[in-house]
Design an enzyme around this catalytic site. Structure first.
Site, mmCIF file in Angstrom:
data_model
loop_
_atom_site.group_PDB
_atom_site.id
_atom_site.type_symbol
_atom_site.label_atom_id
_atom_site.label_comp_id
_atom_site.label_asym_id
_atom_site.label_seq_id
_atom_site.Cartn_x
_atom_site.Cartn_y
_atom_site.Cartn_z
ATOM 1 N N GLU A 1 38.764 32.768 36.151
ATOM 2 C CA GLU A 1 39.371 34.782 35.919
ATOM 3 C C GLU A 1 39.159 34.854 37.334
ATOM 4 O OE1 GLU A 1 37.595 34.661 31.501
ATOM 5 O OE2 GLU A 1 36.144 34.836 33.468
ATOM 6 N N GLU B 1 38.943 27.958 27.404
ATOM 7 C CA GLU B 1 37.455 28.678 26.514
ATOM 8 C C GLU B 1 38.166 29.062 25.750
ATOM 9 O OE1 GLU B 1 35.845 31.691 28.356
ATOM 10 O OE2 GLU B 1 35.896 30.799 31.308
#
Length: 1008
Positions: A465, A532
């Site tokens: 991220e 995820e």
């Protein structure tokens, strides 16, 4: 000063300017290298204890300065540290009374306190001044010595006996320094200045507790005059995966004549597989061993071989090193990943290094528990989110068999994602800024250099991220060139498709299954993984089956649930979350996303994962077994199967062990042996279970790996037995019979007394319930706002009418209510009471006028808190919801009522049992039984009401005044695609405009 200049010469003086210079991230460090183990003798190797390693773990001295103004010249040999306190290493400072832990997710810890931009750091920068005294082990006296910090957050300056040693960042890979010339035989004084923040903090914005300290081991490493510095072992398969090839590249510190080596490859029994002998003529030793008779490594069959490299001088052994290897091929072909020729599906979980008492200083016991529990839950893969773990973890994954995504310690989430998910990469790092290239690339290099020999690692990940840019493109290029035997991953390119080539995998986070399917059905160029997904926050992981159903598409290669363990910190016996330490800013309970609770007990969600991740897919239909073997390398004959017959929840038959032989990937249908069962016997369950045939390192023989059942449903129906006596008075209706009495209030419209054998069971008025204590997913989806009209609707129901009707074998009491919510008709409850005190309750909800969702429909009952035990026949043993039924099976289960309350970090809806046939609550005197009446029944029994649970921030705040029963006709699912906006899937929601009916029977439970 650039890091390039620092590396060109030894730096003798520390400089605080390094803290804010992204181009200075390591000073005087030695190159990163493999994590092989070295010993001084054969005996040491066999015992596993090396005299070449001296631990400096234990009690250190510390001065902690919250404002960053530590003692001047504390590193000097003659500095008086008598006022320093004691601290444990390894350990996080904040858990030992030095500073406070702070939990934030995306935002940086200083957000709102100071307006700073990369590479600036907060003016308030806590400083820990560590000191450790030690004597040097005798085995070190004649050798070169390095000092190694396995993990230090965030920036360290190091001195030894007053001399500056070096500087290090990258909290999660070793910082190692040569210290030979600074050492004494006795009374050495090691000093470390550890700063909580540096420019590196911008690259370490992971979703975890922000804590500092020397949280991994500190050691001295002795290096003989012949020493293995670095070892690269490439263990692959040839000849259709039947033979092994070992490519050896060794970097040897070569300072002696007449040097030679011997390399051995030994199997798990210690038997010699291959060896190579020869002279050492340079620092580089390279050769290949081919056609080795080896067994392939996989998570299913983690066959390991030990490589031993002996270094001799004139025939005398100076050092022997060992490294476990697994022979396997991991390839990316035509957009699909293959392990040893088989398409792989990752059934994974993300995992932080976390211990509720120790923070990130986790133990070997923690790791083994995690790995064994994952294996027992059919999890075959783990993503090291979001940093390299301790070396021991990879050795254990090699041994027990888990596939690993190893991820560099790089996350800069807060530099580009803003409130509400808005993206603004205007000061994103590393992005395109070449000032950050060295630090970013070093994190990947450090990880790969240390971990390169571990068979379990299949994928290198650049980080997490951090958006995308030219720096990531350069990192990706390095990884692929440095290691073509693995696949390279980075999810951040989804936010900037200009850099799509910076990943070999189409990796997304929290994409709904339907969105993933669109990719899979439109000529996918890359393999897809949900790196995820199924956000496991609180009562969650609903409709995981929608994702596992995607395995039918070749390019779908699985995913990693977020995440493994709740990050709840223990204090005074309680598990706490963000904000509980007065930490601000904070993201509160968002640290509670685990499949297991913070104390490493299993949550109910894990049973669902085990069922859906199983490699053996079982279905029982018409008495036959439909079996699909999703293993890659294991025949189904490696398991034994049992068939069981249950009648009304009781086991009446179990077969002998059966074997069904299917090769990996095959499916088949098998006839099963069942005894004849008369129809009138009751409800019949035909169950098949699959078990391990032999002991494995992670479970014993007989362990159940998968199960399935077929139910010949037969729900009980109420049949009244005799009419009770009726007393129709002004204010109440009384019904009496043999040893029971029921009183209905004509004013309230509810039963106000329910007595069996003289004991009162109703402690408060019953209530309608249309609500549940909001789950974390409910809060994130905005259901608190959207559905607020239902929260107190039942509490404030207004009586419209009450009447009674005398029948031949029973008495009917009928009530009608209105709600503060517009309905299509009256809300009614009918009680049919017979002479034995059985009460058939029928509650009818006519549907709401206004469209929308209904959280639940049913009744709340407050019973005596002395009813502390339960026994029921229904789906179990865990709580279940319409989108999380898998992993629960029809049976009779029992326990303590308090155990029905799942200890999610923040209290929320919990304890529901689905498809209940009967449910008993009791103590030693007796109790009540609730029975389904011709329809499915959901029921929970808890020490707390939904209102109490909703109001509490922590479980320890709850008080037990009653035993609360919630009998429901239905409840919406829990969801779990994410916890910040995704709604429960429509098929698991309740339409508020639809009529619903609750039917159950209440009767006394008489204990003999």
């Amino acid at each position: 000063m650039s890091n390039k200049l620092v590396k060109e010469k030894r730096v003798d003086q520390a400089d605080l300017a390094w803290l804010t210079d992204p181009e200075v991230y390591e000073v005087n460090t030695i190159p990163p290298h493999s994590d092989h183990e070295s010993f001084q003798s054969q005996e040491e190797l066999e015992e596993g204890k090396s005299s070449l390693v001296q631990s400096l773990d234990g009690d250190w001295l510390i001065d902690y300065a919250e404002n960053g103004q530590g003692p001047v010249n504390f590193y000097a040999e003659d500095f008086d540290d008598s006022n320093f306190k004691s601290v444990k290493v390894p350990g996080n400072l904040e858990l030992q009374g030095f500073g406070q832990p702070q939990y934030v997710n995306v935002q940086y810890p200083w957000d709102g306190s100071e307006e700073i931009f990369p590479p600036q750091i907060p003016s308030k920068n806590p400083l820990a001044s560590y000191v450790r005294y030690f004597d040097l082990d005798e085995a070190f006296w004649d050798k070169e010595v390095s000092l190694k910090f396995d993990g230090a957050a965030t920036a360290i300056y190091v001195w030894l006996n007053g001399h500056f040693v070096g500087y290090g960042e990258d909290s999660f890979t070793p910082s190692e320094f040569m210290v030979t010339k600074f050492l004494k035989k006795e009374n050495n004084r090691l000093a470390v200045a550890l700063y909580k923040y540096s420019s590196a903090s911008w690259l370490e914005d992971q979703d975890f507790w922000r804590m500092s300290g020397l949280f991994r081991s500190v050691t001295l490493q002795a290096k003989p005059r012949l020493h293995l510095e670095d070892l690269k072992l490439t263990a692959s398969l040839t000849d259709n995966y039947q033979k092994g090839k070992l490519e050896v590249e060794a970097n040897i510190a070569y300072r002696l004549p007449n040097a030679s080596f011997k390399l051995e490859v030994r199997d798990s029994e210690g038997d010699l597989v291959a060896e190579k002998l020869g002279p050492i003529r340079s620092e580089q030793l390279e050769f290949t061993l081919a056609d080795l008779p080896v067994a392939a490594w996989s998570a299913e069959k983690p066959n390991l071989y030990q490589v031993r490299l002996y270094l001799y001088q004139a025939g005398s052994l100076l050092e022997v090193s060992r490294q476990e290897v697994g022979f396997r091929n991991f390839e990316l072909k035509d957009g699909i990943m293959y392990l040893n020729g088989q398409r792989i599906v990752f059934k994974g979980a993300n995992r932080h290094e976390f211990d509720s008492k120790l923070g990130r200083a986790i133990t070997e016991e923690d790791m083994i528990w995690d790995i064994k529990t994952m294996k027992r839950s059919n999890i075959n893969a783990v993503r090291c989110s979001h940093y390299p773990n301790q070396s021991l973890f990879y050795r254990l994954c090699d041994k027990y068999g888990l596939y690993v995504i190893d991820e560099a310690n790089l996350e800069s989430h807060g530099t580009w994602e803003k409130v509400g998910g808005h993206e603004d990469p205007s000061f994103n790092v590393p992005g395109d800024d070449q000032h950050w290239l060295g630090a970013s690339l070093s994190r990947v290099k450090n990880m790969m250099a240390r971990d390169k020999n571990h068979a379990s690692i299949l994928i290198w990940s650049l980080g997490n991220e951090s958006y995308a840019g030219t720096v990531f493109a350069q990192m990706a290029d390095y990884v692929r060139k440095a290691d073509p035997t693995r696949v390279q991953h980075y999810e951040g390119v989804t936010h900037n498709r200009k850099f799509d080539d910076a990943t070999q995998i189409e990796s997304r986070m929290y994409a709904p299954a339907k969105v993933i399917e669109e990719y899979l059905t439109n000529k996918p160029a890359k393999p897809f993984i949900s790196v995820e997904y199924a956000h496991a926050m609180g009562n969650s992981v609903g409709d995981l089956a929608a994702y596992t159903a995607l395995e039918k598409y070749p390019h779908y290669q699985g995913g990693f649930i977020w995440d493994w363990i709740d990050q709840g910190l223990e204090k005074d016996g309680h598990l706490l979350y963000g904000g509980d330490f007065d930490d601000r800013p904070t993201d509160y309970e968002f640290c509670g996303n685990g499949l297991v609770f913070a104390d490493r007990t299993e949550s109910p969600k894990l049973a669902n994962v085990k069922a859906l991740y199983a490699n053996l897919k079982l279905e029982v239909k018409d008495g036959q077994l439909f079996l699909k073997n999703d293993n890659l390398f294991t025949n189904s004959s490696s398991y034994y199967f049992l068939t069981s017959l249950l009648v009304d929840g009781k086991l009446t038959y179990q077969s002998r062990p059966l074997t069904f032989g299917l090769e990996p990937g095959e499916s088949g249908t098998f006839a099963l042996p069942w005894p004849e069962v008369a129809d009138e016997k009751g409800e019949v369950v035909y169950r098949v279970t699959a078990h391990l045939k032999e002991d494995l390192p992670w479970a014993d023989e007989g362990f159940t790996v998968a199960e399935a059942e077929e139910v010949a449903q037969k729900l009980p129906e109420f049949k009244p037995e005799g009419r009770p006596d009726l007393v129709d008075s002004d204010y109440n209706l009384g019904l009496k019979g043999n040893n029971f009495q029921i009183l209905f209030s004509k004013v309230k419209g509810w039963p106000v007394s329910l007595k069996y054998a003289g004991r009162e069971y109703l402690k408060r008025l019953p209530e309608f319930t249309f609500w549940r204590a909001l789950t974390d997913n409910d809060r994130g989806a905005g259901y608190g706002y959207d559905l607020a009209r239902w929260e107190n609707a039942g509490k404030y129901a207004r009586l419209k009418d009450i009447s009674c009707e005398v029948k031949e074998d029973s008495v009917l009491v009928k009530t009608a209510f209105t709600l503060p919510v517009a309905l299509k008709g009256d809300l009614t409850v009918t009680y049919e009471v017979d002479g034995r005190g059985k009460i058939a309750v029928t509650a009818d909800f006519p549907g709401a006028e206004e469209a929308g969702l209904l959280p639940a429909f049913g009744l709340n009952l407050a019973l005596p808190k002395e009813l502390t035990d339960y026994r029921y026949y229904g789906l179990g043993p865990n709580e279940s919801y319409p989108d999380r039924l898998e992993g629960n099976y029809l049976g009779i289960y029992q326990g303590a009522v308090k155990k029905n309350f799942s200890p999610y970090l923040r209290p929320q809806e919990t304890g529901n049992r689905s498809k209940v046939r009967w449910y008993q609550l009791f103590d030693e005197k007796g109790g009540l039984e609730f029975t389904a009446n011709g329809a499915d029944l959901n029921l929970s029994a808890l020490p707390y009401s939904a209102a109490q649970i909703e109001a509490a921030d922590h479980a320890f705040e709850l008080t037990n005044n009653y035993t609360w029963v919630r009998a429901l006709s239905a409840q919406m699912g829990v969801g779990g695609d994410d916890s910040w906006g995704q709604k429960v899937h429509p098929e698991f929601c309740l339409d508020a405009q639809k009529a619903r009916q609750l039917r159950l029977v209440i009767q006394p439970l008489l204990l003999k």
